[in-house]
Enzyme design. Sequence first.
Site, PDB file in Angstrom:
ATOM      1  CG  ASP A   1      22.447  33.818  26.482  1.00 33.06           C
ATOM      2  OD1 ASP A   1      22.988  34.889  26.601  1.00 33.06           O
ATOM      3  OD2 ASP A   1      22.728  32.812  25.392  1.00 33.06           O
TER       4      ASP A   1
ATOM      5  CD  GLU B   1      22.854  46.304  35.480  1.00 37.17           C
ATOM      6  OE1 GLU B   1      22.800  45.065  34.761  1.00 37.17           O
ATOM      7  OE2 GLU B   1      23.063  47.374  35.242  1.00 37.17           O
TER       8      GLU B   1
ATOM      9  CG  HIS C   1      21.281  31.089  22.466  1.00 33.19           C
ATOM     10  ND1 HIS C   1      21.197  32.529  22.401  1.00 33.19           N
ATOM     11  CD2 HIS C   1      20.828  30.456  21.395  1.00 33.19           C
ATOM     12  CE1 HIS C   1      20.956  32.616  21.002  1.00 33.19           C
ATOM     13  NE2 HIS C   1      20.839  31.407  20.358  1.00 33.19           N
TER      14      HIS C   1
END
Length: 860
Positions: free
Chosen positions: A631, A669, A835
């Site tokens: 994430d 990226e 997360h």
Amino acid sequence: MTGRARARSRGRARGQDTVAPGAQPPASAAAAEPPRHVMPPTEGELVGRGRQKTAPSPATMEAVGQISAGFQQVKIGERGGRRRDFHDTEVHTRQMMEHVKDSKCGTSGSIIELQANFVRLLSRPEWVLYQYHVDFNPPMESRRLRVALIHQQEETLGPARSFDGAILFLPHRLPEAETVLVAETRHGERVQIKITLTNELLPSSPVCLQFYNIIFRRILRILNMQQIGRHHYNPDDPLDISQHRLTIWPGFQTNILQYESSIMLCMDVSHKVLRNETVLDFMMGLRRQCGDHNFAEACTKELVGLIVLTKYNNKTYRIDDIAWNQTPNNTFTRGDKEISFKQYYKTQYNLDIADQNQVLLISHVKKRGPAGAPPPGPALLVPEFCFLTGLTDKMRNDYNIMKDLATHTRLTPDQRENRLGRFVGKIQKSPQAQNELTPWGLSFEDRLLRLKGRVLPPERIIQGTRTFEYSPWAADWSKEMRGVPLISCIPLENWVMMFTRRNADIAQSLMQTLNKVSGPMGMRMARATMVEYEDRQDSLLRALQQNVNPGTQMVVVVLPTNRKDKYDCVKKQLCVECPTPSQCVVARTLSRPQALMTIATKIALQMNCKMGGELWSVDIPLKQLMVVGIDCYHDTSAGKRSIGALVASLNQSMSRWFSKCVLQSRGQEIIDSLKEALHAALKAWYKHNNCLPSRIIVYRDGVGDGMLQTVVNYELAQIMQSIKALGQDYSPKLTVVVVKKRICSRFFTRIDGKLTNPPPGTVIDTEVTRPEWYDFFIVSQAVRMGSVSPTHYNVVYDSSGLKPDHMQRLTYKLCHLYYNWQGIVRVPAPCQYAHKLAFLVGQSIHKEPNYNLDDFLYYL
């Protein structure tokens, strides 16, 4: 991160190096160029009414010719380079996987009848959309004029047509492949129009899907829905929450796409929260709060990046800057005369400006000017007429505000179905809406889609030597696990508890209760070293530095309030400088004696797994399987720097995890840095198992709308490269699954005559999935209020040949393994862990955590 924080970070990132016209420029720039007076946005204002009056230069003529010719090869969504493919319609991954070419449906579980928030789009038999390219001679630069000239040809073209300035769509074929017509401008100039057939499009073609959405947006405008962002809202039916000075606009998010067996409209209820507070009110409050000296800096910090609504034209604008040298008495050129902002708002909207000295707000509108001309300047807005949207952090932390909002926004399945049914009925009963659809041979079904799903059997929880079941509808086993020893516990011999003098009694009570609850879990806990600190950040930091050493296993800090700076201070020190697992708890949470046992139990569980203990597991039949969750998060304090988190399993029971977080510069990226993290995770697996995994499944969360192509084309290759780096002969079976939570699909079921949420474990892999993808939905969690949100899983790569049924069941099993909640969560545990890690680093630490913590769930 709140919407305001996100918006503010966008503002800083985009506007650092430029001086917006109308804002106070630097001294050197001010000397060179006076500030431009820019006209505010006008509803219905025409920009560029026709061709340029002087003859176009050869270069211009050539450019126009190139643009016109180029349009023939361009899809609707690509024109102007501004419309992103938010639904990833160009990504076709299923055809690359042999084992799901024929069927991607699972078989396990019991059948359940469902309803979904989808409506079929119906078309007449053998429906075709005809695409024509339109040329004007002499060339017309104004798109508005080109549209007007085509409008004159209704007798030849018919009433149903869609023209964007270059491409014309018709529901019927013209008699000739090339039709030449003559039109006349209002100045009497004759223009030749050549209309050439370029394509005959079938209903499911990407261009047709974009066309359906254009037609539907017209219908929404007919129903007086206002577009804000990508959603549409109804300003005529507001919900007032007067006690909190808030207004809610009800609305819908919609899209029309090709699903498994038909083209359907997916629609869900949406709400826009508006504050009954103008920007001027906010600025005056800010001035009173911080004084004149810091006002300009505070104002810029608070306002830049916010979205405001101007009720005189129901449009939203983003505040990009503040024009400190402009007031409503300043003038700008409108047409061929000067007019003040005060006069403009009076004549255009019949609005009187009360405060003549207020500064103006700058918004860089995205509207383009005529072809070849520079874009129009920014809009200047009057704070008195701009209403703030969204919620502040203070509002989000106010229980009463959020509770009152939830009564309007958290709709039950019954209320949601009713709202959607009324919306479909409104479209069916509106003559104007039907006049948009009927000439094209299109219509919508008058009821929501009915389909079948499957409910997977509930999992058995393995805890120590015991296994037990839980209530499938509750999706929670907090009661069942009481008094049952955990899989493994770390003896707690050397630990510290910190507290302020005012909270000394609370800390002692917590200490005693932790000793009570830890025994039945199998957790041995010695007495903590009790350390008192003064209620100041520097005192807390000093106490941490003086009392925590490399031998300390755990630090528990009782915080007097939930102030972020003290929490951040603890986490920065103990995650970076002196790597030690830590647990913060706010004193108010411990203040209710009747709840202390429950809270202490949860704290003890967290402490154990932060030190490397294992709580529970489920049966995972696949051997030598490593599961990875990825994430990302955008750090607002560092110019929207990206933070990527990777969490990977280390054992067969998925009860031990390796975690790595990487920070990178804006625009890079995310997988570039995570490639090294995956390499480190594979080495950690080898260290724990004396072999490398034979199967790797990567769950990639945090993929935004329109970003799927990047994952398929770029990230997949990087993951494979990272695996290959361990040796050319190492070739594990690899599966990559994109996980998406922010979707508008909703599912309901009818039980005892009442529409309700489907039970946890409901899988949907037919009708509403995409034919070009290997995808499915799972409703894994249970909710107490409102409608449950399913999670969408899209398998973009799979060399394992794992059956769809096994893929779905494994994904559901992983939703049981998140140790911060004794129940099923919405996404697989590694995604939720990733997360949490990315959020902690982005919100509090802003640095890479110490590598000594990599084998612990220290961020729970």
